[in-house]
Design an enzyme around this catalytic site. Structure first.
Site, PDB file in Angstrom:
ATOM      1  CG  HIS A 285     -33.703   4.807  -2.692  1.00  0.00           C
ATOM      2  ND1 HIS A 285     -33.309   5.648  -1.674  1.00  0.00           N
ATOM      3  CD2 HIS A 285     -34.410   5.570  -3.571  1.00  0.00           C
ATOM      4  CE1 HIS A 285     -33.752   6.872  -1.924  1.00  0.00           C
ATOM      5  NE2 HIS A 285     -34.421   6.850  -3.069  1.00  0.00           N
ATOM      6  CB  CYS A 286     -39.222   2.872  -1.818  1.00  0.00           C
ATOM      7  SG  CYS A 286     -40.891   2.885  -2.526  1.00  0.00           S
ATOM      8  N   PRO A 287     -38.472   4.594  -4.828  1.00  0.00           N
ATOM      9  CG  PRO A 287     -38.829   4.100  -7.085  1.00  0.00           C
ATOM     10  CD  PRO A 287     -38.340   3.494  -5.806  1.00  0.00           C
TER      11      PRO A 287
ATOM     12  N   GLY B  26     -39.443   8.148  -1.929  1.00  0.00           N
ATOM     13  CA  GLY B  26     -38.255   8.989  -1.955  1.00  0.00           C
ATOM     14  C   GLY B  26     -37.334   8.753  -0.777  1.00  0.00           C
ATOM     15  CG  ASN B  27     -36.439   7.529   3.425  1.00  0.00           C
ATOM     16  OD1 ASN B  27     -35.208   7.531   3.349  1.00  0.00           O
ATOM     17  ND2 ASN B  27     -37.070   7.552   4.587  1.00  0.00           N
TER      18      ASN B  27
END
Length: 252
Positions: free
Chosen positions: A115-117, A120-121
């Site tokens: 999950h890539c901050p 945001g996805n």
């Protein structure tokens, strides 16, 4: 996400300073400035594409039955022995192999990477190639932006010079920092893709049953060329169970 927006914004802060691109624009040489602007726009479009698209959410049985889904066309081979399909304890869907539930997205994601901050996805089977394309374009923009920022700096040992160039100097330092981060991220992802493994599988193999009980260190590795082709050129979802059962003599 705010961090990534800053990295994109810093590439345009120095446009008003005396730089190579501004000099070319003043001389009427618009080709390179136009290409630079197009690259920035392409980076923004890829950013929104990756952050807003479905990363590969696993459909529930009701959703699959309600309409024709690509997941229906996946042919899952019969597993030898008493092997049962894993059901997620959070969203209660049947998890295909390599899927993982994301607590932030509240969905199971096919071939979950992380999950890539920044976006945001989740990064999963559907949007991972676009994520790599985004990182590549962003790296080019940052490298070019760093060069443009450096061209606008004329160092002088005076307080007045620092006052007039502090914003440009800060932008250059930010660009260098983000360039190193994006470069390391891109190189690490390309390495994992060439091995047909994910960030989640690479970081936590001891927590993943199908890796922990496999006789092969990486049961999905089919060689660099085929791994890259499957990742970048395959237009369909992959039944990873088929590859796993063919290569592993002790499936889970």
């Amino acid at each position: 996400r705010k961090i990534l927006n800053i990295s994109q914004g810093t590439t345009s802060l120095f446009w008003g300073y005396l730089s190579d691109l501004q000099k070319q624009e003043e001389r009427g040489e618009l080709l390179q400035p136009l290409i630079f602007v197009l690259l920035v726009l392409c980076s923004l479009l890829l950013y929104f594409k990756v952050s807003l698209m479905d990363p590969g959410f696993v459909k529930s049985e009701e959703e699959v039955e309600a309409g024709k889904s690509e997941e229906q066309s996946l042919v899952i081979p019969q597993a030898p022995g008493d092997v049962q399909t894993r059901r997620c304890g959070y969203c209660m869907v049947k998890q295909p192999m390599r899927a993982k539930h994301c607590q932030l997205c509240q969905h199971c994601v096919r071939r979950y990477d992380h999950h890539c901050p920044w976006i945001g996805n989740c990064v999963g089977e559907r949007n991972h190639p676009f994520f790599i394309a985004y990182l590549s374009v962003q790296l080019v923009v940052l490298l070019w932006g760093g060069h443009v920022a450096w061209s606008g700096l004329y160092f002088e040992q005076s307080w007045d010079w620092l006052q007039h160039n502090i914003l440009l100097l800060a932008s250059f330092l930010l660009i260098v920092t983000f360039t190193v981060v994006v470069l390391l991220l891109l190189v690490s992802h390309l390495y994992l893709i060439s091995c047909n493994t994910t960030t989640w599988e690479f970081m936590s193999p001891h927590r993943i049953p199908y890796l922990r009980h496999s006789e092969l260190e990486n049961p999905f590795d089919q060689g660099v060329v085929l791994n890259l082709w499957r990742f970048f050129c395959s237009c369909h979802l992959t039944a990873w169970e088929k590859i796993y059962f063919l290569r592993s003599s002790d499936p889970v």
